[in-house]
Write an enzyme that holds these catalytic residues in place. Structure first.
Site, PDB file in Angstrom:
ATOM      1  N   GLU A 166     -12.503 -10.864  -1.377  1.00  0.00           N
ATOM      2  CA  GLU A 166     -13.397 -10.680  -2.388  1.00  0.00           C
ATOM      3  C   GLU A 166     -14.368 -11.542  -3.192  1.00  0.00           C
ATOM      4  O   GLU A 166     -15.421 -11.315  -3.525  1.00  0.00           O
ATOM      5  CB  GLU A 166     -12.477  -9.705  -3.427  1.00  0.00           C
ATOM      6  CG  GLU A 166     -11.905  -8.541  -2.836  1.00  0.00           C
ATOM      7  CD  GLU A 166     -10.600  -8.210  -4.018  1.00  0.00           C
ATOM      8  OE1 GLU A 166     -10.608  -6.782  -4.335  1.00  0.00           O
ATOM      9  OE2 GLU A 166      -9.846  -8.833  -4.376  1.00  0.00           O
TER      10      GLU A 166
ATOM     11  N   HIS B 106     -22.398   4.894   8.831  1.00  0.00           N
ATOM     12  CA  HIS B 106     -22.131   5.611   7.429  1.00  0.00           C
ATOM     13  C   HIS B 106     -20.736   5.726   6.982  1.00  0.00           C
ATOM     14  O   HIS B 106     -20.255   6.443   6.199  1.00  0.00           O
ATOM     15  CB  HIS B 106     -22.566   7.014   7.660  1.00  0.00           C
ATOM     16  CG  HIS B 106     -24.104   7.175   8.386  1.00  0.00           C
ATOM     17  ND1 HIS B 106     -25.239   7.344   7.488  1.00  0.00           N
ATOM     18  CD2 HIS B 106     -24.285   7.279   9.739  1.00  0.00           C
ATOM     19  CE1 HIS B 106     -26.317   7.506   8.452  1.00  0.00           C
ATOM     20  NE2 HIS B 106     -25.804   7.316   9.881  1.00  0.00           N
TER      21      HIS B 106
ATOM     22  N   LYS C 125       1.794  -5.189  -5.030  1.00  0.00           N
ATOM     23  CA  LYS C 125       0.440  -5.378  -4.635  1.00  0.00           C
ATOM     24  C   LYS C 125       0.285  -6.649  -3.686  1.00  0.00           C
ATOM     25  O   LYS C 125       0.913  -7.622  -4.022  1.00  0.00           O
ATOM     26  CB  LYS C 125      -0.569  -5.424  -5.501  1.00  0.00           C
ATOM     27  CG  LYS C 125      -0.714  -3.998  -6.366  1.00  0.00           C
ATOM     28  CD  LYS C 125      -1.465  -2.989  -5.648  1.00  0.00           C
ATOM     29  CE  LYS C 125      -2.855  -3.718  -5.204  1.00  0.00           C
ATOM     30  NZ  LYS C 125      -3.942  -3.528  -6.512  1.00  0.00           N
TER      31      LYS C 125
ATOM     32  N   SER D 258      -0.323  -9.280  -7.704  1.00  0.00           N
ATOM     33  CA  SER D 258      -0.841  -8.726  -8.776  1.00  0.00           C
ATOM     34  C   SER D 258       0.065  -8.850 -10.000  1.00  0.00           C
ATOM     35  O   SER D 258       1.346  -9.019  -9.791  1.00  0.00           O
ATOM     36  CB  SER D 258      -0.890  -7.008  -8.741  1.00  0.00           C
ATOM     37  OG  SER D 258      -0.896  -6.491 -10.128  1.00  0.00           O
TER      38      SER D 258
END
Ligand code: ARG
Length: 460
Positions: free
Chosen positions: A291, A157, A284, A278
């Site tokens: 992804e 979970h 970043k 970024s």
């Protein structure tokens, strides 16, 4: 020269827009090699069965071999004006040998030909995918081996659950990928059927020898029903289904790695070479590769769905709808290969952030289950032990103390079976070491599993 493989009964020229719309060369040029290999076997068979003369057969085979060499050497370009790959190769053959080229298409239709080409493509794809899966597995095993002592929180979970070895977590994906590789092997058995010789749909009155063609092309069997052979694409669908399963596995692995590289988890750090930045925020460092892998599962599942939907209402036998099959199949195969390849590379460029591990493992409630099992070993019924430890956890939480900071007499308020040894269990290394069930995260078992996988992956 008529550039089409048909047209005898047509009196006006095809509308160029229709030609453009129906053309598949932009996609099926990838079948060039397989198309020629199939034609070589077909031409040999036609000669052997005396449907064409031995000399004609030799001429065709010789010219087809030259075309094949051109393809293999990369000296072959799709001709955008050809209707499809079969037409382009036929034209090339005609240029090489003249009118005798017209005998190649004897006892053959593009319906059985295209199906043969796609099966040969799938057979190759299975091999390439199997190799790429193995490379990804090897990277996972190597990473697990290099960090075989590392213990991380295991989650259910997405809540901290029990300590596990990082390598145990990684090996879970090795197992999943292995089942995908096994599924590929299973799919291959159903790909391995020769459709050629089915004609357009009904077979042929000419005395062909299908078994001979099957032998030349190393097919295990010939198709049993000519209509089935030109109508169905379930062998390709099965491959797509395996790729969906594979994509889901890679997507979940990517998601774990994305989480682990966040500042919040901080288990892993990506090397600059496999991360991206970024354009706005200078600080970043993003896991774009992961992804993209995660998102790709959506595309691959979509292609499987598109393929099923394209096929589902078609009457037997061949229908042009089926031309869409190749784009879906090729894209899914190519994307799966590139995802596996980049993932294998990335896994060799991640590092465990050892400095962060103590923070992650600080909560000794991770070992609460070990306390309950300790009570069970001392004769307490599991449900009672579970309840007692639950109350103990709540007690410690209420006093803002860690379990390890409690005194034995406090523990004993919740169960008289607790003693000093119980407190020693509140340690992640002890927790994993005490696991003894087969397949558990016990370090000796995980070590053995790593060694077993190293051996298995090397020997394949
Ligand atoms: N380009 C076609 C395909 O991919 C080849 C078969 C064409 N057959 C036909 N009867 N038009 O399916």
């Amino acid at each position: 020269m008529n550039k089409k493989l048909w047209g005898g009964r047509f009196s006006t020229r095809t509308d160029p827009l229709v030609e453009q719309y129906t053309s598949s060369i932009a996609v099926d040029y990838r079948l060039a090699r397989y198309d020629v290999e199939g034609s070589i076997a077909h031409a040999k068979m036609l000669g052997r069965c005396r449907i064409i003369s031995a000399a004609e057969s030799r001429t065709l085979v010789g010219a087809l071999r030259r075309i094949l060499q051109r393809i293999a050497a990369g000296r072959w370009k799709p001709d955008p004006s050809a209707e499809d790959i079969h037409t382009q190769i036929q034209q090339a053959l005609q240029r090489l040998v003249g009118p005798v080229a017209k005998k190649l298409h004897t006892a053959r239709s593009r319906n059985d030909q295209v199906c043969l080409d796609v099966r040969l493509y799938c057979r190759d794809a299975v091999e390439r995918l199997t190799r790429a899966i193995r490379a990804a597995q090897s990277s996972l095993v190597a990473f697990g081996w290099a960090n075989r002592q590392v213990i991380i929180p295991g989650y259910t979970h997405l809540q901290r659950a029990q300590p596990v070895l990082l390598a145990h977590h990684l090996l879970a994906y090795v197992e999943m990928l292995q089942r995908d590789a096994d599924r590929l092997t299973g799919a291959r058995a159903r790909i391995d059927v020769l459709p050629l010789g089915s004609g357009a749909l009904a077979g042929t009155s000419l005395p062909i020898d299908r078994a001979y063609v099957a032998k030349l092309l190393h097919f295990a069997r010939v198709s049993a029903n000519s209509m089935d052979a030109v109508s169905d694409r379930d062998f390709a669908l099965e491959l797509l289904a395996v790729l969906s399963s594979l994509a889901v596995h890679l997507s979940r692995l990517a998601e774990d790695l994305i989480l682990w590289t966040t500042e919040e988890f901080g288990i892993l750090a990506l090397d600059d070479a496999v991360a991206t930045g970024s354009s706005l925020m200078p600080q970043k460092k993003n896991p774009d590769v992961l992804e993209l892998i995660r998102g790709q599962a959506g595309l691959i599942i979509g292609r499987e769905t598109a393929f099923l939907t394209m096929l589902k209402g078609l009457p037997l036998s061949y229908n042009r709808d089926m031309q869409w099959d190749k784009r879906l199949l090729f894209e899914a195969v190519e994307e799966s290969l590139s995802a596996l390849e980049v993932l294998a590379r990335l896994l060799r460029r991640v590092a465990v952030q050892h400095g962060q591990l103590p923070r992650l493992m600080a909560s000794d409630a991770l070992c609460a289950t070990d306390l309950a099992e300790y009570l069970v070993a001392r004769g307490v019924a599991f449900a009672e032990a579970h309840a007692a430890v639950g109350r103990l956890v709540a007690y410690a939480e209420g006093r803002r103390r860690r379990l390890g900071q409690l005194r034995v007499h406090e523990l004993q308020r919740f169960s008289p079976r607790f003693d000093r040894a119980a407190l020693a269990l509140l340690n992640p290394a002890t927790s994993v070491a005490r696991k003894r069930s087969a397949g558990s995260t016990n370090p000796r078992l995980v070590h053995a599993a790593l060694v077993r996988w190293q051996r298995k992956l090397k020997n394949q």
